[in-house]
Structure formats: C-alpha cells, structure tokens
Design a protein around this motif. Sequence first.
Motif, PDB file in Angstrom:
ATOM      1  N   GLU A 162       0.784  -1.262  -0.077  1.00 30.21           N
ATOM      2  CA  GLU A 162      -0.094  -0.044   0.052  1.00 30.21           C
ATOM      3  C   GLU A 162       1.054   1.254   0.047  1.00 30.21           C
ATOM      4  OE1 GLU A 162      -2.707  -0.104   3.295  1.00 30.21           O
ATOM      5  OE2 GLU A 162      -4.127  -1.460   2.099  1.00 30.21           O
ATOM      6  N   ARG A 163       1.873   1.296   0.768  1.00 32.22           N
ATOM      7  CA  ARG A 163       2.972   2.281   0.809  1.00 32.22           C
ATOM      8  C   ARG A 163       3.390   2.451  -0.545  1.00 32.22           C
ATOM      9  NH1 ARG A 163       2.816   6.555   3.941  1.00 32.22           N
ATOM     10  NH2 ARG A 163       3.088   6.184   6.340  1.00 32.22           N
TER      11      ARG A 163
ATOM     12  N   ALA B 160       0.738   3.893  -2.990  1.00 35.35           N
ATOM     13  CA  ALA B 160       0.379   5.174  -2.369  1.00 35.35           C
ATOM     14  C   ALA B 160       1.545   6.188  -2.996  1.00 35.35           C
ATOM     15  CB  ALA B 160       0.464   5.273  -0.914  1.00 35.35           C
TER      16      ALA B 160
ATOM     17  N   ASP C   7       0.896   6.671  -6.583  1.00 37.67           N
ATOM     18  CA  ASP C   7      -0.253   7.674  -6.781  1.00 37.67           C
ATOM     19  C   ASP C   7       0.127   8.917  -6.568  1.00 37.67           C
ATOM     20  OD1 ASP C   7      -1.699   5.370  -7.346  1.00 37.67           O
ATOM     21  OD2 ASP C   7      -2.745   5.041  -5.312  1.00 37.67           O
TER      22      ASP C   7
ATOM     23  N   GLU D 123      -2.977  11.809   2.086  1.00 38.33           N
ATOM     24  CA  GLU D 123      -3.780  10.772   1.973  1.00 38.33           C
ATOM     25  C   GLU D 123      -3.182   9.274   1.878  1.00 38.33           C
ATOM     26  OE1 GLU D 123      -7.240   9.257   1.126  1.00 38.33           O
ATOM     27  OE2 GLU D 123      -7.010  11.358   1.226  1.00 38.33           O
ATOM     28  N   THR D 124      -1.977   9.162   1.724  1.00 37.49           N
ATOM     29  CA  THR D 124      -1.300   7.901   1.828  1.00 37.49           C
ATOM     30  C   THR D 124      -1.353   7.326   3.379  1.00 37.49           C
ATOM     31  OG1 THR D 124       0.514   8.006   0.216  1.00 37.49           O
ATOM     32  CG2 THR D 124       0.857   6.602   1.837  1.00 37.49           C
TER      33      THR D 124
END
Length: 333
Positions: free
Chosen positions: A217-218, A221, A224, A263-264
């Motif tokens: 996820e990191r 993110a 992103d 947001e991350t």
Amino acid sequence: MREILSPTNDFVFKQLLGDKNRLEYLADFLQAVLDLPPDEYDSLTIVDPHLKKEHAEDKLGILDVKIHTKSGKIIDVEMQVEYHSWLWQRIQYYTAKMITEQIKSGLEYDTIHRVVTIVITSFTLIDTDKAYSHHLRLRDETTGFVFPDSQEIHILELAKLPRHSDGSHLWNWLRFLAAETKGEFEMVAKKDPVIGKVYGTLMELSRSERARLLADEREKARRDAHALMKYHAEKGMKMGLEEGMEKGMEKGMEIGREEGEKETSRLIARNLLGESMSHEKIAELTGLPLAEVEKLAGKPRARSPKRPARVRSSEKSARPGPSRAPKRRKSDA
C-alpha cells in the motif's frame, strides 16, 4: 513479487530503524554514520516525527525517523527513493525547522542543541564526484573555519555504493539497504552480527501477510502521489504562464507531494484500524497526529434515510382524500 521486502520501502524502513523496540538497530546504524561519543547512543529516544507549526500558515513537515540522543542532539533519518528538483530545499527547511522549534518563549539561544539530518537516496544526488557519503557543514570557503556546533547534513547515495566492500561499517549498512536478492542480504548479514539481526527481522516482515499488505500500500500510494505531483506540475505549468514556468511547475509539484503524502497516511491508518491496532501505534506508524487517527476511528457511518411506514390498502381507502375546491362554471366567472 519480491521474496524479501525492500528495506527502502517507507513502511519497512520505519519498522527496521524507527521502531522503539528495535533501538539496537538504530544505534548501530547511527554509529556507522556519525562521529559522536559512544555514550550518546546509550539513551536514544524516538520522538513525534511532526515538525511543530509556529503559525497556521506554516508548512507541515513530517520526518521519517526523528531521534533525541542522550545529550539532547536531534537527528532526522530520511529515506528518499525518488529525485525531485526541490529536494535540496526541503532538506534545508527540515534542518532549519528542527533548530527553530527548540526555541520557546523565555528561553535563551544557548538552549539550542545540535541537529543532524541523514538523507539516504536510492539515486545519485551529487553528480560532481564518485563518493557515496558526504558530510556537509557550514564553513568559511576562504579559511576553512567550520561554523560551531549547530547543524550538519549527511547524504548517503546507494546508487554510488561500490560493489566491493571498502572495509567500513557504513558500507555494510548501505549494501544491506540496497540489496535486492536473498544472496545479497545474506552476504552482508554474515559479516555483521547486528545487521544479521536486522535481516532476521526483515525476513519476519517478509513472511507476514499483513506487513506485505502495508508495504504494498505504501508503494502504491507512492506511485499515486507521483502521478498526483505530475498532474499538479502540469497544472503549475499553466500557472507558470503568469508566474514564470519553473516557479509554477515547482509549486504544482509541491502541492501534489503534500496531498499525496497526507492521503497515503490516511489510507494506511484506515486499514490498520480494521486490524484492531491501538490508536497510538497507528499514529506512530503513519506519522499522523493521534487526534486525526481518533477522528478516523470515530467517523460515523452514513445511515440510510428512514422509509415512511407502509399504508395498508384498507387503511388507504378509509382515509379521506385531500379536499378540492369546486370547479368554477363559466357562468360564475
């Protein structure tokens, strides 16, 4: 998918060097980088990574790992995997902020402790030489006089690390951080007992489904956030028609970076809340203020609006209809 998680991943890096239960790893790494008396590492304290805002309009700064030593020296350790044109400015800003946040009303300037910033990059930041380690301080270029104990910056470039050991403990640490294969990790782990322990912890994280999820996820993110920065950079270029192209582009990228980082952290915090982890631990892992984590945890779920009670057909027919005014005849007009 990598068999072993990358130590340069933001989540993994903080688990290895930013965990209060693994201070032995952090102390060993700092000793490899800094020239401080050995007793400075006897009492390391990992503190809140948020830089204090003196005014509402001040920028929010979040460090990767922020440490206080035994005598009060303040150390920031940063892992940077992407180059940005404003990186030097951010390094200076974070270093200066660690100095100014020490001054409280009524205190004298002699209460300021030395601040140290350590930046590890996976790319080449200084292209004027082949050295992989740079120690920067304020000095007089004419006489060589070094400004008294106040601040210093260390730049460690993984991309410039020589393939074969130079015999230093710092080389061992950086080779471990830059490693990609199991063979590379094991080669360094066998050389150094502490790094061997760090490798054991990294293997535990790599076998953990939850740790892999958070690391992925990191990374997602980060990508992103990069896309968001690119979008704001393009938007900034349009702003640049009025402000100057370069200035507008940098402003846009900075906006994107800040929004992406925030947001991350929120995304990971929401996932950790689902794991029943304590709010304090989530704040420590994500860098979010405890109050924001508690706000995310207590956010009420949206409720569907209540439907009106159904009316049975017998009741419906029994109810009197709405009264209507009698129709007017043409003769009444």
